[in-house]
Design a protein around this motif. Structure first.
Motif, PDB file in Angstrom:
ATOM      1  N   THR A 121      -9.535   0.628   4.956  1.00 53.66           N
ATOM      2  CA  THR A 121      -8.388   1.053   5.748  1.00 53.66           C
ATOM      3  C   THR A 121      -7.070   0.986   4.992  1.00 53.66           C
ATOM      4  OG1 THR A 121      -8.164  -1.196   6.629  1.00 53.66           O
ATOM      5  CG2 THR A 121      -9.484   0.368   7.903  1.00 53.66           C
ATOM      6  N   ASN A 122      -7.055   0.379   3.807  1.00 54.51           N
ATOM      7  CA  ASN A 122      -5.814   0.257   3.053  1.00 54.51           C
ATOM      8  C   ASN A 122      -5.560   1.516   2.232  1.00 54.51           C
ATOM      9  OD1 ASN A 122      -5.246  -2.435   3.885  1.00 54.51           O
ATOM     10  ND2 ASN A 122      -6.757  -3.188   2.430  1.00 54.51           N
ATOM     11  N   PRO A 123      -4.320   2.038   2.232  1.00 53.78           N
ATOM     12  CA  PRO A 123      -4.023   3.195   1.378  1.00 53.78           C
ATOM     13  C   PRO A 123      -4.190   2.844  -0.093  1.00 53.78           C
ATOM     14  CG  PRO A 123      -2.006   2.263   2.312  1.00 53.78           C
ATOM     15  CD  PRO A 123      -3.145   1.583   2.991  1.00 53.78           C
ATOM     16  N   THR A 124      -4.492   3.847  -0.900  1.00 60.67           N
ATOM     17  CA  THR A 124      -4.814   3.617  -2.306  1.00 60.67           C
ATOM     18  C   THR A 124      -3.637   3.946  -3.215  1.00 60.67           C
ATOM     19  OG1 THR A 124      -5.647   5.844  -2.626  1.00 60.67           O
ATOM     20  CG2 THR A 124      -7.212   4.187  -1.856  1.00 60.67           C
ATOM     21  N   GLY A 125      -3.706   3.406  -4.444  1.00 53.53           N
ATOM     22  CA  GLY A 125      -2.729   3.724  -5.465  1.00 53.53           C
ATOM     23  C   GLY A 125      -3.368   4.506  -6.599  1.00 53.53           C
ATOM     24  N   ARG A 126      -2.596   4.760  -7.631  1.00 53.17           N
ATOM     25  CA  ARG A 126      -3.131   5.450  -8.799  1.00 53.17           C
ATOM     26  C   ARG A 126      -3.862   4.478  -9.728  1.00 53.17           C
ATOM     27  NH1 ARG A 126      -0.843  10.611  -9.546  1.00 53.17           N
ATOM     28  NH2 ARG A 126       0.971  11.032  -8.236  1.00 53.17           N
ATOM     29  N   LEU A 127      -3.459   3.215  -9.703  1.00 57.19           N
ATOM     30  CA  LEU A 127      -4.071   2.212 -10.565  1.00 57.19           C
ATOM     31  C   LEU A 127      -5.129   1.394  -9.845  1.00 57.19           C
ATOM     32  CD1 LEU A 127      -0.869   0.767 -12.333  1.00 57.19           C
ATOM     33  CD2 LEU A 127      -2.418   2.549 -13.172  1.00 57.19           C
ATOM     34  N   PHE A 128      -4.907   1.140  -8.553  1.00 58.15           N
ATOM     35  CA  PHE A 128      -5.737   0.192  -7.812  1.00 58.15           C
ATOM     36  C   PHE A 128      -6.327   0.841  -6.568  1.00 58.15           C
ATOM     37  CE2 PHE A 128      -2.687  -2.445 -10.130  1.00 58.15           C
ATOM     38  CZ  PHE A 128      -3.510  -3.394 -10.721  1.00 58.15           C
ATOM     39  N   HIS A 155       1.198  -7.869   3.025  1.00 51.49           N
ATOM     40  CA  HIS A 155       1.336  -6.652   2.236  1.00 51.49           C
ATOM     41  C   HIS A 155       2.784  -6.187   2.249  1.00 51.49           C
ATOM     42  CE1 HIS A 155      -3.157  -5.249   2.388  1.00 51.49           C
ATOM     43  NE2 HIS A 155      -3.057  -6.564   2.337  1.00 51.49           N
ATOM     44  N   GLY A 156       3.425  -6.308   3.402  1.00 57.97           N
ATOM     45  CA  GLY A 156       4.807  -5.867   3.528  1.00 57.97           C
ATOM     46  C   GLY A 156       5.764  -6.691   2.691  1.00 57.97           C
ATOM     47  N   ILE A 179      -2.986  -0.129  -2.147  1.00 57.70           N
ATOM     48  CA  ILE A 179      -1.589  -0.074  -2.560  1.00 57.70           C
ATOM     49  C   ILE A 179      -0.991  -1.464  -2.754  1.00 57.70           C
ATOM     50  CG2 ILE A 179      -0.540  -0.023  -0.265  1.00 57.70           C
ATOM     51  CD1 ILE A 179       0.355   2.169  -3.309  1.00 57.70           C
ATOM     52  N   LEU A 180      -1.543  -2.464  -2.074  1.00 61.26           N
ATOM     53  CA  LEU A 180      -1.045  -3.829  -2.262  1.00 61.26           C
ATOM     54  C   LEU A 180      -1.037  -4.217  -3.733  1.00 61.26           C
ATOM     55  CD1 LEU A 180      -0.296  -6.735  -1.378  1.00 61.26           C
ATOM     56  CD2 LEU A 180      -2.742  -7.134  -1.023  1.00 61.26           C
ATOM     57  N   ASN A 181      -2.104  -3.916  -4.459  1.00 57.48           N
ATOM     58  CA  ASN A 181      -2.179  -4.288  -5.866  1.00 57.48           C
ATOM     59  C   ASN A 181      -1.174  -3.512  -6.709  1.00 57.48           C
ATOM     60  OD1 ASN A 181      -5.218  -4.414  -4.663  1.00 57.48           O
ATOM     61  ND2 ASN A 181      -4.790  -6.145  -6.008  1.00 57.48           N
ATOM     62  N   TYR A 232       3.920   6.224   1.592  1.00 61.48           N
ATOM     63  CA  TYR A 232       3.340   5.122   2.352  1.00 61.48           C
ATOM     64  C   TYR A 232       4.432   4.331   3.078  1.00 61.48           C
ATOM     65  CZ  TYR A 232      -0.939   5.924  -0.373  1.00 61.48           C
ATOM     66  OH  TYR A 232      -2.069   6.468  -0.937  1.00 61.48           O
ATOM     67  N   ALA A 233       5.355   5.064   3.681  1.00 59.11           N
ATOM     68  CA  ALA A 233       6.467   4.405   4.366  1.00 59.11           C
ATOM     69  C   ALA A 233       5.981   3.486   5.474  1.00 59.11           C
ATOM     70  CB  ALA A 233       7.416   5.455   4.937  1.00 59.11           C
ATOM     71  N   HIS A 234       4.882   3.878   6.138  1.00 65.21           N
ATOM     72  CA  HIS A 234       4.361   3.058   7.241  1.00 65.21           C
ATOM     73  C   HIS A 234       3.920   1.685   6.753  1.00 65.21           C
ATOM     74  CE1 HIS A 234       0.765   4.734   5.354  1.00 65.21           C
ATOM     75  NE2 HIS A 234       0.068   3.751   5.905  1.00 65.21           N
ATOM     76  N   ASP A 235       3.485   1.600   5.506  1.00 67.28           N
ATOM     77  CA  ASP A 235       3.047   0.322   4.961  1.00 67.28           C
ATOM     78  C   ASP A 235       4.227  -0.504   4.464  1.00 67.28           C
ATOM     79  OD1 ASP A 235       0.390  -0.935   4.530  1.00 67.28           O
ATOM     80  OD2 ASP A 235       1.085  -1.152   2.475  1.00 67.28           O
ATOM     81  N   PHE A 236       5.311   0.162   4.109  1.00 69.98           N
ATOM     82  CA  PHE A 236       6.475  -0.526   3.549  1.00 69.98           C
ATOM     83  C   PHE A 236       7.112  -1.457   4.580  1.00 69.98           C
ATOM     84  CE2 PHE A 236      11.008  -0.794   2.512  1.00 69.98           C
ATOM     85  CZ  PHE A 236      10.941  -1.233   1.199  1.00 69.98           C
TER      86      PHE A 236
END
Length: 714
Positions: A109-116, A174-175, A119-121, A164-168
């Protein structure tokens, strides 16, 4: 265009440089960091592509940002150019590759990043890398700086605050990482608007941003609602970003914000730790995290600089044997050096404490009671009567854990997860985390009708909380706490009162536990205990099963093998050996019928995700009931020297005399005396409330929450 170090001034760098080569805590920290960074710099630089959570690629990106962060500060402190050159080269290679990586394929359920994979990582990567960049940017050309900003930092800032503004603005650990990373990066690239956004939220309306995070996640007591494990994770960005704001937005007065919430939360985290330095596994949690964690080291250093020092903090620094490589850590190092020149610093002993929960402190609490025996061994009793803990919460309000002799005795399973073990579902939370580890039966408490508290409904669980009754720790002979949970099962009121009691003739404090349940009709009550060790004896006959069946078919019961059981007439006794210490538990219920069931985890577990751990449950059927039990710590066993002393305890019986809505009365019989314990069941009771009860023609009266009396055995 060159930026300045975000967390260091020239004068502070000069002071830190004087510690190089010294035997102080700061000197040892610098030397350790140099050794680690130098070793990593010998490896070829690698900017890998995608990989599984916890796999090589994940850990290499993590190592890259960790060592860039350290190398950047080491360049300033040691003046060795190699550290700056290495950081710049790593950044150059990330600038080459970052935008060529697509986003990871989402697997949870967590959004992804380019490295990880989540997005948390990526937030963590930006947090550390931005600090490193600010330390070495002076050694880069303007073209280099622009390229790195345009190809790494600006795309990340856009991703975190737009895509990913909703996660910010999410109120969550994570926030905290998100706002700290964006704010620090904004400073590093000279875009202060990102710092403002990080402090006040995307819409500047107090629903997001750092101030909203620390206002809503940390109670006035400082307790973090997701529990010590996630507190330990969130404390590092919290303290580092607080120091950033202290330096770059002094108008916020961050260290005094919300009655000093930063200081309160550091103290709260430290005060939850067991005597061996590990954190109790409240909510989803690893059982291995403790006060030597790097985030806790940062927190102790920040607290020491901005809130002052005491012997407990000096003792904590002694255990950690390191400080934050920063002026805050230097202040702690200098104080420790001065103190140890005059005296020996002892081990920290945190007092008993009740930590309220919720933004206003009105959502229950977590209780931590400590008592020492004659040998100064620390006994610690923990009870959860607070909030659920959001998505990481367990369904165990009124659950307890108990620690002494250097080990957890009534144990917490912790989370169902193999962190960073890629073959085990990529190191993410396993299905068994929900189907067993978070279920009520997996904790030391009572399960009603084989169903989980709040019926495993997170939204429902987040809407209720425990109700503190009393927390009294002012006596050396008895310390206790009590709480209600009246909304966690439909139609039921629950009350648990737990004490540590010093009784003459016993070598250690006795754990006394009273668990009361009120509801309409007859029900099945399972009073479970998670332990470790070998069963030594019981006072009832039991049948062991050669063909195993499960304890039940849902709500965690499906994961428990029913390995043995036996009927109980009166008080049940179960004694076991854990390492070098004997433990004897005696328990009973006010209902006449009883059965003890021995279980072990591992059923319905085809992937062998669960650890094989034992437990026993006292089952009672009937109407309103009171469970009463004692746990005695006694004796000594040494297999090497074949020594066994006091393998049988001194407590002979515990009996429920009676209970009603006004109070409960139980009697504990030892080899030499009978101790009567009287406890208030009135939610509105105070220290002066008078109680008058009659059970079996006998009058019982006392003032306040509880009272004890004793008489010799006839």
């Amino acid at each position: 265009m060159a930026t300045q170090p975000i967390l260091l001034t020239e004068a502070e760098i000069a002071l830190l440089s004087k510690e190089v080569g010294r035997s102080s805590l700061m000197g040892k920290t610098i030397a350790t960091n140099q050794k680690d960074v130098d070793a990593f710099m010998q490896l070829p630089i690698d900017i890998p592509g995608h990989g599984e959570a916890g796999g090589y690629e994940h850990n290499r990106h993590k190592q890259n940002y960790t060592y860039m962060n350290l190398a950047g500060r080491l360049f300033l402190i040691t003046k060795e150019q190699k550290y700056a050159d290495w950081v710049i080269e790593v950044l150059e290679q990330y600038a080459d590759k970052y935008l060529t990586f697509d986003f990871h394929v989402q697997k949870n359920t967590n959004p992804t990043g380019r490295l990880f994979h989540q997005i948390l990582n990526e937030h963590c990567w930006l947090f550390y890398t931005s600090l490193a960049y600010s330390c070495v940017a002076s050694q880069m050309s303007e073209a280099q700086q622009q390229r790195i900003q345009e190809r790494i930092f600006e795309p990340m800032l856009e991703m975190f605050t737009v895509k990913y503004a909703h996660d910010f603005d999410r109120i969550h650990n994570h926030g905290i990482w998100a706002v700290a990373a964006v704010g620090i990066c904004g400073l590093a690239v000279g875009k202060r608007e990102y710092l403002e956004m990080s402090v006040y939220g995307l819409d500047r309306n107090d629903t997001g941003g750092f101030l909203a995070q620390i206002s809503q996640l940390f109670a006035p007591s400082g307790y973090y609602m997701e529990g010590p494990y996630y507190h330990r994770y969130a404390i590092r960005p919290t303290c580092v970003f607080a120091e950033v704001l202290h330096r770059h937005m002094p108008e916020v007065d961050i260290y005094n914000y919300k009655n000093g919430v930063i200081g309160n939360t550091v103290q709260a985290l430290l005060s939850t730790a067991y005597p061996n330095g590990e954190f109790p596994a409240l909510n989803d949690a690893s059982r291995t995290m403790g006060i030597t964690d790097m985030g806790v080291q940062v927190a102790v250093s920040v607290y020491s600089k901005h809130y002052g020092l005491d012997d407990n903090l000096l003792g904590m620094a002694k255990i950690q044997d390191a400080v934050w490589m920063h002026p805050c850590g230097l202040a702690l190092s200098q104080a420790f050096e001065q103190a140890t020149a005059d005296r020996e610093i002892g081990m920290p002993f945190w007092p008993s404490v009740e930590l309220n929960e919720g933004p206003t402190g009105e959502s229950g609490a977590q209780g931590f009671i400590r008592m020492q025996d004659k040998n100064q061994d620390v006994f610690q009793l923990v009870m959860n009567y607070g909030q659920h803990g959001m998505g990481h919460g367990n369904f165990d309000t009124l659950g307890i854990t108990y620690f002494n002799r250097g080990q957890e005795v009534l144990r917490e399973y912790g989370f169902g997860r193999w962190v960073n073990v890629e073959p085990k579902f990529g190191g993410r939370y396993l299905d068994e985390n929900k189907t067993y580890a978070r279920q009520t039966i997996a904790h030391n408490m009572v399960t009603i009708d084989q169903t989980c508290q709040n019926y495993f409904d997170v939204e429902r669980a987040d809407s209720v909380h425990g109700i503190p009754h009393f927390f009294k720790v002012d006596s050396d002979s008895i310390k206790g706490m009590s709480a209600f949970a009246n909304d966690h099962y439909d139609g039921f009121e629950m009350q648990r009162s737990v004490f540590m009691v010093n009784i003459d003739g016993l070598e250690a404090p006795l754990l006394l536990d009273l668990y009361r349940l009120n509801g309409e009709g007859e029900h099945q009550y399972d009073y479970s205990h998670q332990y470790e060790g070998q069963i030594i004896r019981t006072n009832f006959d039991y049948t062991t099963h050669t063909e195993l069946d499960t304890f039940g078919d849902k709500d965690g019961y499906q994961h428990l093998w029913r390995v043995a059981d036996g009927k109980v007439d009166g008080t049940a006794l179960v004694s076991w050996l854990q390492n070098n210490t004997y433990y004897t538990w005696l328990g009973t219920s006010s209902n006449d019928n009883g059965e003890v069931i021995f279980t072990r985890t591992g059923a319905n577990d085809p992937s062998f995700n669960l650890r094989s751990e034992p437990a026993f449950t006292l089952r009672s059927n009937g109407g309103n009931t009171l469970f009463a039990s004692v746990l005695e710590t006694h004796g000594y066993f040494n297999e090497e020297f074949e020594q066994s002393v006091t393998a049988r305890g001194q407590v002979k019986n515990i009996e429920v005399i009676g209970h009603n809505n006004l109070g409960s009365v139980v009697e504990i019989t030892t080899a030499s005396q009978v101790v009567t314990v009287m406890i208030s069941n009135q939610q509105s009771a105070t220290d002066t409330t008078e109680h008058e009860l009659e059970f079996n023609g006998q009058q019982y009266s006392w003032s306040g929450f509880y009272a004890l009396s004793s008489r010799p055995v006839a």
